[in-house]
Enzyme design. Structure first.
Site, PDB file in Angstrom:
ATOM      1  N   ASP A 180     -42.702  38.546 -22.756  1.00 50.38           N
ATOM      2  CA  ASP A 180     -42.255  38.792 -24.122  1.00 50.38           C
ATOM      3  C   ASP A 180     -40.866  38.167 -24.253  1.00 50.38           C
ATOM      4  OD1 ASP A 180     -41.962  39.560 -26.720  1.00 50.38           O
ATOM      5  OD2 ASP A 180     -42.584  41.628 -26.418  1.00 50.38           O
TER       6      ASP A 180
HETATM    7  C1  BGC Z   1     -42.397  40.577 -29.842  1.00 50.02           C
HETATM    8  C2  BGC Z   1     -43.627  39.754 -29.521  1.00 50.02           C
HETATM    9  C3  BGC Z   1     -43.541  38.430 -30.212  1.00 50.02           C
HETATM   10  C4  BGC Z   1     -42.280  37.715 -29.781  1.00 50.02           C
HETATM   11  C5  BGC Z   1     -42.095  36.360 -30.391  1.00 50.02           C
HETATM   12  C6  BGC Z   1     -41.108  39.816 -29.629  1.00 50.02           C
HETATM   13  O1  BGC Z   1     -40.061  40.478 -30.271  1.00 50.02           O
HETATM   14  O2  BGC Z   1     -42.396  41.757 -29.082  1.00 50.02           O
HETATM   15  O3  BGC Z   1     -44.792  40.456 -29.889  1.00 50.02           O
HETATM   16  O4  BGC Z   1     -44.677  37.667 -29.944  1.00 50.02           O
HETATM   17  O5  BGC Z   1     -41.169  38.510 -30.149  1.00 50.02           O
HETATM   18  O6  BGC Z   1     -41.772  36.436 -31.738  1.00 50.02           O
END
Ligand code: BGC
Length: 703
Positions: free
Chosen positions: A235
């Site tokens: 993540d």
């Molecule tokens: C989220 C993810 C997301 C990523 C990219 C993170 O804050 O938890 O689900 O895909 O950002 O935007």
């Protein structure tokens, strides 16, 4: 070694250390570095579950404001789940995959499939259910649909990412059995049954170790036990240590800051390799996984055959409508208030959600929708110009103070939830809106209230503080019901909200999650009876917050630590074990039609058992019904648990045969000593019904 592996090894031999490092970390907010001289392109990624997110500058959270990145706005996870329709989940995947490819992406960061452990988690709208069985069934279809377009589905967030409060650091203390039976189950399904090409490792820790560098989780469970050989992507900002991340079976580090060369798996890693602290084989393994997956989606190898994708087609909009229609849940309908007659002369529509657009909010699931039909617009397009439709807001939604910076840029900073204090000005507005709605209600026979939450509440990075409706909506609904008890109430929310203050007075309640660009058309079709509702809850709607297991034990949200003492008794399991009556149970959802059930037979051919019945539509509407099978081992204290379901569409007057099957897996439990799932022999009760509380047939079987 298979075909790809030989080619992968050939490429690997030609890569320099710097080139390998470029491939294993973000070189932009949504891409890695390619190796041009070898024809390796950067991996291009995009959020997210509800459509393909708009373009940002490569290194800044600044939207490019292009006019070509408007897309199909799909229903959210909890909406798709409430269709209980596997083929619609597949079609959802097809749309998302084609649009991702159409927008030139290689990885789509979806589906979001964490367990709904508490109704308060801010991202529940993205998630599917409190029950791992139905998540698994639907997510397998979603992933298959996505990957058909030569795109990587990156399923998230592995694992036990069930709260937003301190999501970057919270340590989830949880038993192995609970992880395997509840929190891992659907992830394992998509690996085994859909060959998912991507898994996003979560921010949080599990039992003391960050998921994104957790050797037990990634190396043992994911790679060794489940033989997973595709990508693991962190993540955004979930990596916290170079050595641990290098040695863990994580392939790509992504983050939210623009210091790409200083990411843990960038220059700091080169340094540690050069001084002998980290072995190069760790990096080679990551690059192998990346290359192998690139072959699978034809970024390498048969590149000419790669699908080109497409976005914003009429077909995609139609699928969105179909999903939206089937996701709407009729919770209550006394005196057949619904469906409304199209020949009405006057209609009063109340509520901010009747006119609000939701697509461009919620966190990383936000998208730029090509269009979004609000409920009010849906009603107007359905009824045309001869009906007097009056609209009033009913409740006041204060604007949220805007930050100077994009929220995602700030997402690694510790945020303290702002206290909500209502100013006198807001209170005065609320009263004004309420009084106007009450006065108008006195003049209308037909009234619909569109209430519920919006993405100020259903929001990434923040949990709700209670399950009550915000903006004094309870008062609004109660007052309007006093004036007109036939008022139809539609609630929008990503997960459960309490209706206890007025539920008994209401005759008719509809619920839906965020259902996409065709929201208004779908709601109007249901409200005016063009289609009978067929959605069913995949989350328990409780009377009060303390009825949920995580709240009863005071373990939501955790901050530094959160203990999953409730073990496997998440969601409806806890309500059953503790005999708590919910407001609306898991699996519940009404129809405009009526059904009868007969000819129950069992066919017990070990290892597959099938349970058959005949279902007849004896009402006045063509309609769908979902038959659910719950299983309970009679010899232990465990509650009955969903093990099979089937949704069938039946024309009025017709009948259909339904067959629900169980196999060894249905009777298997995780054994912490042998570290395996094992069939538990004994006497089982099979309960077949149309919700957890509407069981129409029971039988016992010996396994
Ligand atoms: C989220 C993810 C997301 C990523 C990219 C993170 O804050 O938890 O689900 O895909 O950002 O935007």
């Amino acid at each position: 070694m298979n075909n790809y592996d030989l080619k992968v090894e050939e490429i690997l031999k030609q890569l320099t250390l710097e080139e390998k490092i470029g491939m294993i970390h973000g070189d932009g907010l949504f891409q890695t570095k390619g190796v041009e001289r070898l024809g390796i392109k950067p991996l291009k990624m995009a959020d997210g579950p509800m459509g393909v997110r708009a373009e940002f500058l490569n290194d800044k959270w600044i939207p490019l404001n292009h006019s070509d990145d408007y897309v199909t706005y799909l229903p959210s996870g909890s909406a798709i789940a409430s269709t209980w329709n596997n083929s619609l989940a597949y079609k959802y995947g097809q749309v998302l995959g084609r649009e991702a490819r159409g927008r030139g992406k290689d990885v789509i960061l979806a589906p979001s499939m964490n367990i709904i452990r508490s109704p308060l988690c801010g991202r529940n709208f993205e998630y599917l259910s409190e029950d791992p069985f139905i998540i698994g069934k639907l997510a397998v279809q979603m992933v298959k649909g996505i990957q058909e377009s030569d795109v990587i589905s990156c399923a998230k967030h592995f694992a036990a990412n069930n709260q937003e409060t301190n999501r970057l650091g919270v340590d989830v203390i949880v038993k192995e059995k609970t992880l395997y039976e509840i929190y891992f189950k659907a992830f394992k399904e998509i690996i085994i049954k859909a060959n998912v090409y991507g898994i996003m490792s979560a921010y949080n820790k599990i039992n003391g170790h960050y998921c994104s560098q957790n050797k037990w989780l990634l190396n043992n469970v994911l790679r060794k036990e489940w033989n997973y050989e595709n990508l693991v992507i962190s993540d955004w900002g979930a990596v916290n240590d170079t050595l641990e991340a290098a040695e863990a079976a994580l392939d790509i580090e992504m983050s939210v800051t623009d210091n790409f060369d200083n990411y843990y798996l960038a220059n700091p890693l080169i340094e540690k390799i050069n001084n002998g602290e980290i072995e190069i084989k760790n990096i080679d393994n990551k690059v192998r996984n990346i290359l192998r997956t690139m072959f699978k989606i034809k970024m390498l190898g048969d590149t000419e055959d790669r699908k080109s994708g497409v976005y914003n087609t009429k077909e995609h909009q139609d699928i969105t409508y179909e999903i939206a229609l089937e996701s709407i849940v009729l919770l209550k309908n006394e005196d057949n208030v619904l469906p409304l007659n199209k020949n009405i002369k006057k209609l009063l529509v109340i509520g901010d959600n009747a006119i609000r657009h939701h697509s461009n909010k919620g966190g990383s699931a936000e998208i730029k929708a090509l269009y979004e039909i609000s409920p009010l617009m849906g009603l107007k397009t359905k009824l045309g110009g001869n009906v007097d439709i009056r609209y009033t807001k009913g409740y006041y939604v204060p604007d949220k103070a805007a930050d100077d910076k994009h929220w995602q840029e700030l997402s690694l900073e510790k945020k303290i939830a702002k206290e909500k204090t209502l100013s006198d000005e807001i209170k005065a507005k609320q009263k004004l809106y309420l009084d106007e709605a009450i006065e108008l209600a006195k003049q209308y026979e037909n009234i619909i209230i569109f209430a519920g939450l919006n993405h100020d509440y259903d929001l990434e990075g923040q949990d709700r503080s209670d399950i009550d409706l915000p903006y004094e909506q309870d008062q609004l609904i109660s007052e309007i019901l006093k004036v007109n008890p036939n008022t139809i109430i539609h609630l929008l929310s990503g997960s459960a909200v309490s209706m206890s203050k007025w539920q008994a007075q209401a005759k008719t309640i509809l619920w839906s999650s965020y259902i996409g660009m065709e929201t208004g058309h779908a709601l109007a079709s249901i409200i005016f009876g063009d289609v009978s509702p067929s959605g069913k809850l995949t989350q328990t709607f409780a009377v009060k917050l303390e009825d949920y297991s995580s709240h009863q034990i005071g373990e939501f949200p955790g901050n530094d630590h959160v203990h999953y003492y409730e073990k496997e008794n998440v969601g409806y399991r806890h309500f059953l074990v503790n005999k708590i009556k919910p407001q609306f149970p898991f699996g519940h959802g009404l129809s405009y039609s009526k059904f009868t059930y007969d000819k129950f037979t069992n066919q017990l051919d070990d290892p597959r058992y099938s349970f058959n019945l005949n279902i007849k539509n004896i009402g006045n509407f063509d309609a769908s019904e979902t038959i659910q099978l719950y299983l309970k081992n009679i010899n232990n204290k465990e509650p009955m648990v969903l093990k099979a379901y089937e949704k069938v569409f039946i024309k009025k007057g017709e009948a259909r045969a339904v067959s629900l099957t169980l196999d060894d897996e249905s009777f298997s439990y995780y054994n912490e000593v042998s570290k395996q799932f094992e069939v538990k022999k004994g006497l089982y009760q099979v309960s077949i019904g149309t919700s957890l509380e509407n069981i129409i047939h029971q039988t016992q079987i010996e396994v």
